[in-house]
Every structure is written in structure tokens, then in C-alpha cells.
Design an enzyme around this catalytic site. Sequence first.
Site, mmCIF file in Angstrom:
data_model
loop_
_atom_site.group_PDB
_atom_site.id
_atom_site.type_symbol
_atom_site.label_atom_id
_atom_site.label_comp_id
_atom_site.label_asym_id
_atom_site.label_seq_id
_atom_site.Cartn_x
_atom_site.Cartn_y
_atom_site.Cartn_z
ATOM 1 N N ARG A 1 6.605 -5.187 -1.476
ATOM 2 C CA ARG A 1 6.651 -4.220 -2.581
ATOM 3 C C ARG A 1 7.915 -3.374 -2.483
ATOM 4 O O ARG A 1 8.249 -2.880 -1.412
ATOM 5 C CB ARG A 1 5.405 -3.326 -2.565
ATOM 6 N N ARG B 1 3.578 3.627 3.922
ATOM 7 C CA ARG B 1 4.136 3.096 2.672
ATOM 8 C C ARG B 1 5.383 2.289 3.020
ATOM 9 O O ARG B 1 6.442 2.860 3.306
ATOM 10 C CB ARG B 1 4.482 4.235 1.698
ATOM 11 N N GLU C 1 -5.629 6.078 0.722
ATOM 12 C CA GLU C 1 -6.146 4.784 0.279
ATOM 13 C C GLU C 1 -5.994 3.690 1.331
ATOM 14 O O GLU C 1 -4.925 3.496 1.894
ATOM 15 C CB GLU C 1 -5.409 4.353 -0.992
ATOM 16 N N SER D 1 -8.472 -1.235 -2.475
ATOM 17 C CA SER D 1 -8.752 -1.180 -3.906
ATOM 18 C C SER D 1 -9.529 -2.434 -4.274
ATOM 19 O O SER D 1 -9.323 -3.485 -3.670
ATOM 20 C CB SER D 1 -7.459 -1.139 -4.726
ATOM 21 N N ARG E 1 -1.931 -1.128 6.687
ATOM 22 C CA ARG E 1 -2.110 0.324 6.576
ATOM 23 C C ARG E 1 -3.330 0.805 7.354
ATOM 24 O O ARG E 1 -3.380 1.968 7.785
ATOM 25 C CB ARG E 1 -2.214 0.712 5.099
#
Length: 427
Positions: free
Chosen positions: A261, A276, A348, A351, A387
Site C-alpha cells: 500500500r 502503518r 484497527e 476489517s 500489524r
Amino acid sequence: MIDLTQLRENPDRFKASQRARGASESLVDEILSADASRRSALTAFEAARAEQKGFGKQVAQAKGEEKAALVAQAKELSSRVKALQADADEAEFAFDALLRKLPNLIIDGVPAGGEEDSAELRREGTPRDFSADGFEPKDHQELGELLGAIDTSRGAKVSGARFYYLTGFGARLELALLTMALDVVEKHGFTATITPTLVKPEVMGGTGFLGEHADEVYRLEADDLFLVGTSEVPLAGYHMDEILDLSGGPRRYAGWSPCYRREAGSYGKDTRGILRVHQFQKVEMFSYVRAEDAEAEHARMLAIQEEMLAKCELAYRVLDIAAGDLGDSAARKFDTEAWIPTQGTYRELTSTSNCTTFQSRRLKIRERGEDGTRPVATLNGTAANTRWLVALLENHQQADGSVRIPEALRPYLGGMTAYGPEGARYA
């Protein structure tokens, strides 16, 4: 892509969805107008084409001067047919371009608004009180460096900011976590899959990742391929252009892959550690189900994610994500956020999204039923990713600088109960 019949019959519902997302309502009217123009142009072309076919029979039967006159008329008619075909093609292209801008119709009950409007559904577990343990917690990067588990400085030296090395215990911990995740989801009927990480534009676009968030995607222009940010993309493309038999239940896959990403727009956010980053590992669940079974499958995926969080002994909360933060493909999304002690907040970890038939319409994935074929619903959800190491290290650290291993993870680390500066500990 949305159900065009549904849009024509109930445009106000789509306008309400757009309002909830904070997106343009006028796009709905523009699409309907383009649809009317497209159909009108196609009707004109088809009428002229039918006339041309009939006229051709007259020319074939005529003789002499009459035939010469008819041939001249036929040429004029042919030119008109070509022009009308060009008009129809242009109208189709304009319509398709507009239709692809319209995000999925949200499910009733999704909170309206942006990120700050997401609704907290519940909290599970109690955040650890480090004051009761008599020490101040270290953040995951400091712990990772002390344990020889995370090396961000050499990651930046080799690849730039937001890259890292996992070494020793860090590498072993990630592999253990992802292997446990694969075991958990396989128990729930998901087929383990190692997926491609480069995909064609039609697959990336078909899943909805070349819309509003296209700047998050890495593109290899020389090869016209995209690096995936999640194995959701190749798993969605797995059955592209196919008709599935779902009579025996959903098709469920679990993809293990590196993910990439660009983190566009995140300059200055979460620059420390591995929260991140541009590259990470993930096990992703993906399901193809009948449309009427999608919400039940969504709840099932969330339950699996919560099972994983419980195995990792993490306090967390569940959010119903607001419409404006869903992304184009999702009709509803639930996030789980784990407590991060040094940040004093939840962040987070997973998801799970119900994309209804939005992706399958673009990718032409259908199921065969009693009344013919129809689009399937697709859903995706994180089982575990890199993460999670942030939450594991910070929440399970001990006063002596070691990190306790949750019981469920111990078999995947050869029975290791903790890891400290002096190395591994076993019971």
C-alpha cells in the site's frame, strides 16, 4: 457495479446512500440520464440496422436503373447506420464511465457520516493496567529493537520510509500468528490459498480499488499490472467470468500473501514502528455466497475475527463503520480495534466487508439457480496481519523486558512461553 434495474426503480434509495456517504446525489440523476440517452441511441441504431437489412433484399431483387438508384440509397443508409452505431457506442461508453463512479448501495442501518461517526457496537476484555504491574510499558518499536525483532532503520536504508525487517523472534512470531490464523479459518471451512500479488487492471478495477482510493495502489506501468494491497483482489478474480454452483454452500478461501500500500495521504501519521507500512503479510478470508446469505456470512466472518483476538488475549472493540469511510465496494463494514497501551486508545486490526453483488457484477461472477443465473455476493475479512504484532508485543510485555506468549500461540512457537533479551523461555 450496482443493480441497474434497482437504480431505475428506486433512485431515491441510492440518493440516500450517497448522502450517507457524503458523496454526490446528482450522480444518480446523471447516470439515469445517460442510461436514457444510451437506450435511445441503441434503439435508433437497431431500427436503422433493421431497415438496412430489409433494404438489402430490395436491392438484390431490383434491375437496371431502379437498382442503381437503390444502390445509391443503400450507401446513404449504410453511412447513417455507421453514424448511429458510433453514437450508440459513445453513449454506452459515457454511461458505463458514470456507472462505475457510483459506489455500492449501503445496507440499512449503516451509520451516516465520516470516520468519526462510526458506531461502537461493543467492547470485549479489559485493557491492561500497567500501573498495577509496577512499570511503564514500552512501545512496540522499542520492544522490537530490544528483542532483536524489528529493524526499521535498516528497512528505511534499503527501501525507504515505512519499510522494515522482522528478524529472529519477530519473524517467528509473525509466522506463528499467520499459521494459527490459517488453522483457525480452515477449521471454519476456508480453503488455504497462496495468491498472486500482481493482477491485471480489470481485476483491480473489478474489485473497486481503482476508484476513490486508486492513489493507494502501486502500479507497474511497463507491464500494466498492479501490486495488490490485499489478497481480496486476486481471490475476487479467482472465479472471474465463471458460473458457480453454490447449492452445496458458499465458496470460501483464505489467501496468505504479502500486501503493498502506498499509504498516500498519510504523511506524518504513524511514522514510528510498523503500524502503518508499505508492505506487510496478511491472511485474508474471502467468500462467494448467495445474495440472501451475505449478511449471515458477514456475521460469521466477524465471529472468526473475534475468535482470533481472543486467542491472542487482546482487549478490543467492534465498530460499525460509517458510510463515508466504507470504500466504494462495501455495503457494510465492521472493524475490530485492539487496545494499544502506549497510545492509550484502540487501533484497527481487522476489517470485514459485505460487498453484496457489487464486485461480482463487474467481474461477471454468477451462480446458477432454478430461474437461470444471477450475480453472487462477495465478502472479505482479515484473519491476521503484521500489524497484530504491535498489539501482541505491547500488551504482553513484562517488567523484565520480555514478552509473554499467549497460550494459543505457544504450539506454533515450539512451546515457547516468553521471549526476552536473553532469548526464548520454555515451561
